[in-house]
Write a protein that holds these residues in place. Sequence first.
Motif, PDB file in Angstrom:
ATOM      1  N   THR A  94      48.644  65.577  39.307  1.00 23.65           N
ATOM      2  CA  THR A  94      48.144  65.869  40.656  1.00 23.65           C
ATOM      3  C   THR A  94      48.943  65.094  41.701  1.00 23.65           C
ATOM      4  N   THR A  95      49.169  63.824  41.411  1.00 20.08           N
ATOM      5  CA  THR A  95      49.862  62.956  42.368  1.00 20.08           C
ATOM      6  C   THR A  95      51.241  63.514  42.697  1.00 20.08           C
ATOM      7  N   GLU A  96      51.986  63.881  41.654  1.00 15.37           N
ATOM      8  CA  GLU A  96      53.327  64.397  41.924  1.00 15.37           C
ATOM      9  C   GLU A  96      53.256  65.751  42.632  1.00 15.37           C
ATOM     10  N   SER A  97      52.273  66.559  42.281  1.00  9.47           N
ATOM     11  CA  SER A  97      52.139  67.867  42.943  1.00  9.47           C
ATOM     12  C   SER A  97      51.934  67.684  44.447  1.00  9.47           C
ATOM     13  N   ILE A  98      51.078  66.732  44.817  1.00  6.54           N
ATOM     14  CA  ILE A  98      50.819  66.512  46.253  1.00  6.54           C
ATOM     15  C   ILE A  98      52.056  65.915  46.923  1.00  6.54           C
ATOM     16  N   ASN A  99      52.712  64.983  46.228  1.00  7.19           N
ATOM     17  CA  ASN A  99      53.947  64.418  46.798  1.00  7.19           C
ATOM     18  C   ASN A  99      54.989  65.499  47.018  1.00  7.19           C
ATOM     19  N   LEU A 100      55.061  66.444  46.081  1.00  5.05           N
ATOM     20  CA  LEU A 100      56.029  67.536  46.221  1.00  5.05           C
ATOM     21  C   LEU A 100      55.738  68.331  47.499  1.00  5.05           C
ATOM     22  N   VAL A 101      54.480  68.714  47.675  1.00  3.10           N
ATOM     23  CA  VAL A 101      54.137  69.534  48.847  1.00  3.10           C
ATOM     24  C   VAL A 101      54.352  68.731  50.135  1.00  3.10           C
TER      25      VAL A 101
END
Length: 405
Positions: A94-101
């Motif tokens: 989740t953390t990386e997904s949000i950082n990506l966006v």
Amino acid sequence: MVLDIQSIREQFPILDRKVFGKPLIYLDNTATTQTPRPVVDAITDMYFNHKANVHRGVHTLSQEATALLEETREAVAQFIGADRKEDIIFTRGTTESINLVAASYGQLLEEGDEIILSAMEHHSNIVPWQLIAVRKGLKINVIPMNDRCELDMDAYRKLFTPKTKIVAVTHVSNVLGTINPVKEIIAEAHRHGAVALIDGAQAIAHMPVNVREIDADFYVFSSHKMYGPTGVGVLYGKEAILEKMPPYQGGGEMIKKVSFQKTVFAGLPFKFEAGTPDFVGIAAFAKAIAFIKEAGIEAIGAHEEALLNYVTPKLLEIPGLKIYGNAPHKSAVISFLIGESHPYDTGMLLDKLGIAVRTGHHCAQPLMDILGITGTVRASFAIYNTVGECDALVAATRRVASMLG
Ligand code: PMP
């Protein structure tokens, strides 16, 4: 459908463990869920029989590994009601997904643009936005809560300005259990021309999620919170939006053609999947989804809700015990404090009785500030928890409460 919890428990060898000589009662499911045998078997099978790097090989093993990874992509798309598997991007969590966006979509924003978050966000849905806000000169606005720890929807509607570009809100609070009206939240964002990201980390294993039905622009979650392997996460995004976004990281896999003069990026989903993914974990993740589907997500939700409704009034009978988060629409997460005692002491004493709960700020310090506390004790439930374990939690908490005076 009523679940056969005993046979489900048999799939989780860790539940036979003892802690301090007591049977383990695992109530830290919000942090991570335990892993059933088919998922672990799939990891072993990948290492023993199919390990080869994906997407690059003509040889049999590489093709097998690639097929297994892509089957998981298909399974995820189907599980969340996405139109196309290409809109499913694998990340580390989740953390990386949000950082990506935040890092990628954030590049499309202009100085002065605004982002709306909520008072109950996990740090992973706050800090990535702060990083891009500093870089691009963006403003962050926060949806407040009412006394029952629900989002104040009237206040939310008033936060919009012509500069609002993104709304990023959690589906379910990892501290309060509050289930947010994400469909309404997204519709309001769309009325103002903003896009909406939903942090589904605490929803995905506990209730049906259909990204098309709620019309999410982005929906993110972690495999390890849904009985799957660690190190794997998902970013779902709408095709048209993902197409507009620049890559997050550069490297192998995410290109069509590279020269020192110019690089052409690959299409979706590979544009956002630089480097070798955790293909072992991703392949095994399909077994976690199959496990949830076999039990039935509605049945899982109903089971957990029954445990919540059973244990909440019993805990509230303990003198001095206060529960934080009383939304009528809440998932099976109970944050509490006993009188003035420190959550750490409660958690440590419960551990001595074999009960694993989490203590502290739960990566939600702004929420703790709003509640005027530094932390809570949190018991969170999953498919394998039982009424007997609820009784044990209540008895142990009562004992701890009397020890802590
Ligand atoms: N959002 C929420 C609501 C969470 O509960 C968590 C994990 N506690 C995260 C994001 C971060 O998930 P991960 O550590 O798997 O990236």
